[in-house]
Scaffold this active site. Structure first.
Site, PDB file in Angstrom:
ATOM      1  N   CYS A 217       0.828  -1.217   0.000  1.00  0.00           N
ATOM      2  CA  CYS A 217       0.000   0.000   0.000  1.00  0.00           C
ATOM      3  C   CYS A 217       0.858   1.261   0.000  1.00  0.00           C
ATOM      4  CB  CYS A 217      -0.950   0.003   1.197  1.00  0.00           C
ATOM      5  SG  CYS A 217      -0.104   0.091   2.779  1.00  0.00           S
TER       6      CYS A 217
ATOM      7  N   CYS B 284      -3.076  -2.765   8.548  1.00  0.00           N
ATOM      8  CA  CYS B 284      -2.597  -1.481   9.089  1.00  0.00           C
ATOM      9  C   CYS B 284      -2.164  -1.673  10.544  1.00  0.00           C
ATOM     10  CB  CYS B 284      -3.678  -0.423   8.992  1.00  0.00           C
ATOM     11  SG  CYS B 284      -4.578  -0.446   7.435  1.00  0.00           S
TER      12      CYS B 284
END
Ligand code: FES
Length: 144
Positions: free
Chosen positions: A33, A103
């Site tokens: 990402c 995350c």
């Protein structure tokens, strides 16, 4: 989609920024990402994390998980901080959507990277920051 806790830590991140006199600094980048998280630790002679800070260049969930991770390890010993898992961070945030779980992994890894740096400095292998990249694409199995 996001819990109130996540929104709160995203809108009002705790312990944001560098820590003066940090003696453990780690940075983790997720290759998929492109998000980056940097963690600063100030560990005292008794091995207690006196101060902690973070800088995150990434998505809102990355900001919220790094903020929560700093809250969970502040005032704790290095050994306790090493036990911090991404699921503990997610639990403290009262959940994250499945697509955002990676995350929280970044937050766990940033804490580990900073602790590794703290030990490296203690051993005289003085690096200013321990930089790690994760989230590489899966290796494709060799075709035969
Ligand atoms: Fe990359 Fe959140 S999308 S850390």
């Amino acid at each position: 989609m996001y819990t109130e806790k996540v929104m709160d830590h995203f809108a009002h991140p705790r312990n944001m920024g560098e820590v003066e006199g940090a003696n453990g600094v780690g940075m983790v980048g997720n290759a998929k990402c492109g998000d980056i998280m940097q963690m600063f630790l100030k560990v005292n002679d008794d091995g207690i994390i006196e101060d902690v800070g973070f800088k995150t260049f990434g998505c809102g969930a990355a900001v919220a998980t790094s903020s929560m991770a700093t809250e969970l390890i502040k005032g704790k010993s290095i050994d306790e901080a090493l036990k911090l898992t991404n699921s503990a961070v997610v639990e403290a945030l009262e959940g994250l959507p499945p697509a955002k779980l990676h995350c929280s992994v970044l937050a766990e890894e940033a804490v580990r990277a900073a602790i590794d740096n703290y030990y490296a400095r203690k051993e005289g292998k003085a690096e200013e920051c321990n930089t790690v990249t994760t989230g590489h694409e899966e290796e494709k199995p060799a075709e035969d």
